[in-house]
Design a protein around this motif. Structure first.
Motif, mmCIF file in Angstrom:
data_model
loop_
_atom_site.group_PDB
_atom_site.id
_atom_site.type_symbol
_atom_site.label_atom_id
_atom_site.label_comp_id
_atom_site.label_asym_id
_atom_site.label_seq_id
_atom_site.Cartn_x
_atom_site.Cartn_y
_atom_site.Cartn_z
ATOM 1 N N GLU A 5 0.828 -1.218 0.000
ATOM 2 C CA GLU A 5 0.000 0.000 0.000
ATOM 3 C C GLU A 5 0.858 1.262 0.000
ATOM 4 N N VAL A 6 2.081 1.097 0.508
ATOM 5 C CA VAL A 6 3.039 2.212 0.478
ATOM 6 C C VAL A 6 4.380 1.659 0.007
ATOM 7 N N ILE A 7 5.037 2.399 -0.887
ATOM 8 C CA ILE A 7 6.404 2.038 -1.276
ATOM 9 C C ILE A 7 7.301 3.197 -0.859
ATOM 10 N N ILE A 8 8.320 2.895 -0.075
ATOM 11 C CA ILE A 8 9.280 3.931 0.302
ATOM 12 C C ILE A 8 10.631 3.522 -0.238
ATOM 13 N N GLU A 9 11.215 4.417 -1.027
ATOM 14 C CA GLU A 9 12.556 4.161 -1.563
ATOM 15 C C GLU A 9 13.548 4.994 -0.793
ATOM 16 N N LEU A 10 14.603 4.363 -0.341
ATOM 17 C CA LEU A 10 15.649 5.067 0.383
ATOM 18 C C LEU A 10 16.793 5.382 -0.572
ATOM 19 N N ARG A 11 17.289 6.596 -0.467
ATOM 20 C CA ARG A 11 18.471 6.984 -1.246
ATOM 21 C C ARG A 11 19.479 7.522 -0.248
ATOM 22 N N TYR A 12 20.685 7.037 -0.317
ATOM 23 C CA TYR A 12 21.641 7.376 0.741
ATOM 24 C C TYR A 12 23.060 7.533 0.233
ATOM 25 N N ALA A 13 23.288 7.229 -1.054
ATOM 26 C CA ALA A 13 24.665 7.307 -1.557
ATOM 27 C C ALA A 13 25.103 8.757 -1.628
ATOM 28 N N ARG A 14 26.398 8.989 -1.346
ATOM 29 C CA ARG A 14 26.923 10.342 -1.463
ATOM 30 C C ARG A 14 26.875 10.736 -2.928
ATOM 31 N N GLY A 15 26.366 11.903 -3.203
ATOM 32 C CA GLY A 15 26.294 12.365 -4.587
ATOM 33 C C GLY A 15 25.111 11.812 -5.350
ATOM 34 N N ASP A 16 24.207 11.122 -4.656
ATOM 35 C CA ASP A 16 23.014 10.604 -5.332
ATOM 36 C C ASP A 16 22.034 11.760 -5.514
ATOM 37 N N THR A 17 21.852 12.150 -6.768
ATOM 38 C CA THR A 17 20.982 13.295 -7.008
ATOM 39 C C THR A 17 19.734 12.868 -7.772
ATOM 40 N N THR A 18 19.374 11.604 -7.618
ATOM 41 C CA THR A 18 18.210 11.103 -8.330
ATOM 42 C C THR A 18 16.990 11.947 -7.994
ATOM 43 N N ALA A 19 16.331 12.428 -9.032
ATOM 44 C CA ALA A 19 15.144 13.244 -8.807
ATOM 45 C C ALA A 19 13.988 12.343 -8.406
ATOM 46 N N PRO A 20 13.082 12.885 -7.569
ATOM 47 C CA PRO A 20 11.904 12.088 -7.204
ATOM 48 C C PRO A 20 11.103 11.639 -8.427
ATOM 49 N N ALA A 21 11.292 12.351 -9.553
ATOM 50 C CA ALA A 21 10.582 11.961 -10.786
ATOM 51 C C ALA A 21 10.945 10.543 -11.208
ATOM 52 N N ASP A 22 12.084 10.075 -10.730
ATOM 53 C CA ASP A 22 12.509 8.714 -11.060
ATOM 54 C C ASP A 22 11.516 7.678 -10.548
ATOM 55 N N LEU A 23 10.708 8.073 -9.570
ATOM 56 C CA LEU A 23 9.716 7.145 -9.020
ATOM 57 C C LEU A 23 8.650 6.781 -10.051
ATOM 58 N N ARG A 24 8.597 7.540 -11.151
ATOM 59 C CA ARG A 24 7.610 7.235 -12.204
ATOM 60 C C ARG A 24 7.813 5.841 -12.772
ATOM 61 N N ALA A 25 9.008 5.302 -12.609
ATOM 62 C CA ALA A 25 9.264 3.943 -13.108
ATOM 63 C C ALA A 25 8.216 2.969 -12.579
ATOM 64 N N TRP A 26 7.720 3.253 -11.379
ATOM 65 C CA TRP A 26 6.727 2.355 -10.778
ATOM 66 C C TRP A 26 5.400 2.367 -11.523
ATOM 67 N N ASP A 27 5.167 3.411 -12.334
ATOM 68 C CA ASP A 27 3.895 3.496 -13.059
ATOM 69 C C ASP A 27 3.694 2.312 -14.001
ATOM 70 N N ALA A 28 4.777 1.574 -14.290
ATOM 71 C CA ALA A 28 4.638 0.386 -15.138
ATOM 72 C C ALA A 28 3.791 -0.683 -14.465
ATOM 73 N N LEU A 29 3.611 -0.578 -13.163
ATOM 74 C CA LEU A 29 2.823 -1.569 -12.424
ATOM 75 C C LEU A 29 1.636 -0.891 -11.733
ATOM 76 N N PRO A 30 0.668 -0.421 -12.528
ATOM 77 C CA PRO A 30 -0.418 0.377 -11.928
ATOM 78 C C PRO A 30 -1.332 -0.410 -10.999
ATOM 79 N N ALA A 31 -1.247 -1.751 -11.026
ATOM 80 C CA ALA A 31 -2.147 -2.526 -10.165
ATOM 81 C C ALA A 31 -1.705 -2.501 -8.699
ATOM 82 N N ILE A 32 -0.490 -2.074 -8.446
ATOM 83 C CA ILE A 32 -0.029 -2.014 -7.057
ATOM 84 C C ILE A 32 -0.771 -0.879 -6.346
#
Lengths: 310, 338
Positions: free
Chosen positions: A243-270
């Motif tokens: 019901e909730v997905i939480i992604e942790l980002r912790y690497a130094r220099g990790d500048t992944t934008a939250p927009a990257d979470l769109r990858a999950w849209d491939a599984l809309p049934a979740i």
């Protein structure tokens, strides 16, 4: 012992004054013996004096020592230690895979805090007669236990106990505040190939990440998988329906934008995707099971229960 | 050499046999998984795709895996056949000339220096992997051009081993520069995974793989003659250097594409050609299609086992290939020897 027996033998016929004097002597001798025995007992029960030249190659234990006010006892830290900023002033001696034994010994430590799994390093330190503390990376409860025993080991037992008590109190507080509402089925992801749903790593039902999710008022969807980390297929994510997905980002220099979470849209049934409850949390505190677990757990709780933790 | 009509019959039998196996495996594999799905629900048009869990399991979680496995398995197997023939060495594999190490280097660089994060929404890893493979391929190509007539293939083989070792060392060097989280990601990538999750990656890899297959399909006669000996081939009118260039470049292209799609999966490229030769003989007109079909089917089977046999957590497919293929190969080998 010799003193006692002499007095006992000479305690025969003599005047009152002498008897009193000899009794006084006997008493003071006994006291002296008693003190000596106690000192001997104490010395044998505490095998080593409090460590004052400590090397910690583990980020979590380094943070613990600083948090209990024993940071000044550190003479060396691991390659990956970053917090608190004071660690930057200390020499680095390698880490889990590449401990530099030569540099460690050159710093003349009287305690080396290492991973329990570093068998080679342990053997080398044993040969050099350098005491070590084997650290084990496990659940939340182990964090405060480690803080207590480390505190005793470096001579700040009271401060260690106080820190451990405070962490336990704060975690209990988060637990009780979150406990009143429904516990969402949560997937805690700590690794994924950016832009895709490949190579997903998530927390299984063992370890401090799992414990933090449960403390923050969530139910880990992988609680039944008794591993710290689970290599997750997209099929398993669909099957577990978090019901909730939480992604942790912790690497130094990790500048992944939250927009990257769109990858999950491939599984809309979740359900988490359907209801837009996919989140990204950035911070090193999520991967260092040290004193900052309280901050980390609170951030998880805020994400899971925004209505309670404002 | 078999007579043309005899060959046609054997080719037909080979393609039909291995083709049937591959088709059967590919049709069955999407039906097997850790969750139960119902085909009636998968193809039920009345349920919107967004709400249809069964359809998403089938079309997002399973079908791309099967397609990627077929493609990667075939590519590695064909590349293995070509390398073994042209280098005249039964131990040659798609990684012998360092192409796979080059591909891995590309992935490790991108992961360690967080180049992927800069490209929004596009995974830079496959792109970099392919670039790394192309770089190594360039060096291989230069070596094959520089190679003078009469130089033995052993020299090329040695050069490949050296290049591979050099790139491997570079890999480890860069990994040490990175953070432990990057190292973890690199190791994770190197384990290989067929869970590609999208069809785009597959289509992108399909283009160079198809091109390389077309190029190689013109070479079976050259492969036969060259695997006997370069001089024998030349005496029969084969332009060995041209054929070699086409073959090595195509096989490297196959390897690079396969690695960028699924990671450096071990074993398939070195053992599948031998398994196939034990079954159909040494004629490359039979070996090539048989290896392509069998390699694909083999990796699909390995992936099914990887994602089902170990409970929820799964297993990297690279851990299964040798585990399953090793004993099978030994069994075939001993049966032949008796």
């Amino acid at each position: 012992m010799v003193v006692v027996s002499t007095h006992a033998l000479t305690g025969g016929a003599r005047d009152r004054h002498e008897v009193a004097k000899s009794r006084r002597d006997l008493f003071s001798s006994c006291l002296r013996v008693f003190v000596a025995v106690i000192a001997l007992l104490l010395a044998s029960s505490a095998p080593r004096a409090a460590a004052s030249r400590v090397i910690s190659i583990i980020p979590a234990t380094t943070e613990m020592l600083f948090a209990m006010g024993a940071g000044d006892r550190l003479v060396g830290v691991g390659t990956y230690d970053r917090f608190p900023p004071e660690v930057d002033r200390l020499p680095r001696v390698g880490a889990l895979l590449d401990p530099n034994v030569e540099r460690i010994l050159a710093l003349r430590p009287d305690l080396v805090i290492l991973y329990g799994t570093q068998a080679d390093l342990r053997q080398q330190l044993e040969r050099a007669h350098v005491p070590y503390y084997p650290y084990v990376h496990r659940g939340l409860a182990d964090i405060t236990q480690t803080i207590r025993s480390l505190g005793a080991r470096v001579g700040v037992e009271a401060a260690g106990n106080a820190l451990a008590d405070r962490i336990e109190r704060q975690l209990a507080d988060i637990r009780s505040r979150a406990g009143s509402s429904a516990r969402p089925k949560t997937l805690l992801v700590f690794g994924r190939e950016p832009g895709t749903l490949r190579n997903i790593d998530a927390s299984g039902g063992v370890g401090f990440l799992h414990d933090m999710v449960e403390a923050a008022g969530g139910t880990n969807v992988l609680a039944d998988v008794k591993q710290q980390s689970v290599m997750l297929s997209t099929e398993l994510v669909l099957a577990r329906a978090p019901e909730v997905i939480i992604e942790l980002r912790y690497a130094r220099g990790d500048t992944t934008a939250p927009a990257d979470l769109r990858a999950w849209d491939a599984l809309p049934a979740i359900p988490a995707v359907k209801n837009h409850r996919v989140f990204m949390l950035q911070g090193e505190e999520f991967v260092v099971p040290g004193p900052r677990v309280v901050v980390a757990t609170e951030r998880l709780a805020k994400t899971l229960h925004p209505e309670i933790f404002k | 050499m078999a007579a043309p009509s005899n060959l046609r019959r054997r080719l037909l039998a080979t393609v039909a046999g291995f083709g049937a196996l591959t088709i059967a495996v590919c049709l069955t594999a999407p039906l097997i998984g850790s969750t139960t799905i119902h085909l009636s629900r998968v193809f039920d048009r009345t349920i919107p795709f967004a709400d249809n869990v069964d359809a998403q399991v089938f079309f997002v979680a399973r079908l791309p895996r099967v397609l990627a496995s077929v493609l990667v398995g075939s590519a590695f197997a064909i590349a293995g056949v070509v390398f073994q023939a042209f280098l005249r060495n039964p131990l040659a594999s798609p990684d012998t000339l360092g192409v796979s190490s080059g591909a891995t280097l590309g992935a490790v660089v991108v992961i360690t220096f967080h180049i992927d994060s800069a490209v929004l929404g596009v995974s830079a890893v496959p792109v970099a992997t392919f670039a790394g493979a192309a770089g190594a391929l360039g060096i291989v190509y230069a070596m094959s051009i520089a190679r003078r007539r009469g130089t033995s293939s052993t020299v090329l083989l040695l050069a490949g081993v050296a290049l591979s070792a050099f790139l491997g060392a570079l890999n480890r060097f860069i990994q040490v520069l990175g953070d432990y989280t990057d190292t973890f990601r690199s190791i994770r990538w190197m384990m290989g995974s067929m869970d590609v999750g999208s069809y785009t990656d597959i289509v992108v890899a399909l283009v160079p793989i198809a091109a390389a297959c077309v190029a190689i399909s013109t070479l079976p006669r050259e492969l036969d003659l060259v695997s006997i000996g370069a001089e024998a081939a030349e005496s029969r009118g084969v332009d060995v250097r041209r054929a070699e260039r086409v073959a090595l470049v195509s096989a490297s292209l196959l390897t690079g594409s396969a690695v960028s799609l699924g990671g450096p999966i071990p074993f398939v490229g070195i053992i599948v050609p031998h398994i196939v030769r034990l079954i159909v003989g040494a004629d490359h007109r039979l070996v090539l299609p048989a290896a392509a079909l069998f390699g694909g089917a083999f990796l699909v089977i390995c992936d099914v086992i990887a994602r089902t046999a170990f409970g929820a957590a799964g297993m990297p497919v690279g851990a299964i290939t040798a585990f399953l293929g090793g004993p099978f190969f030994l069994w075939l080998l001993f049966r032949r020897m008796r």
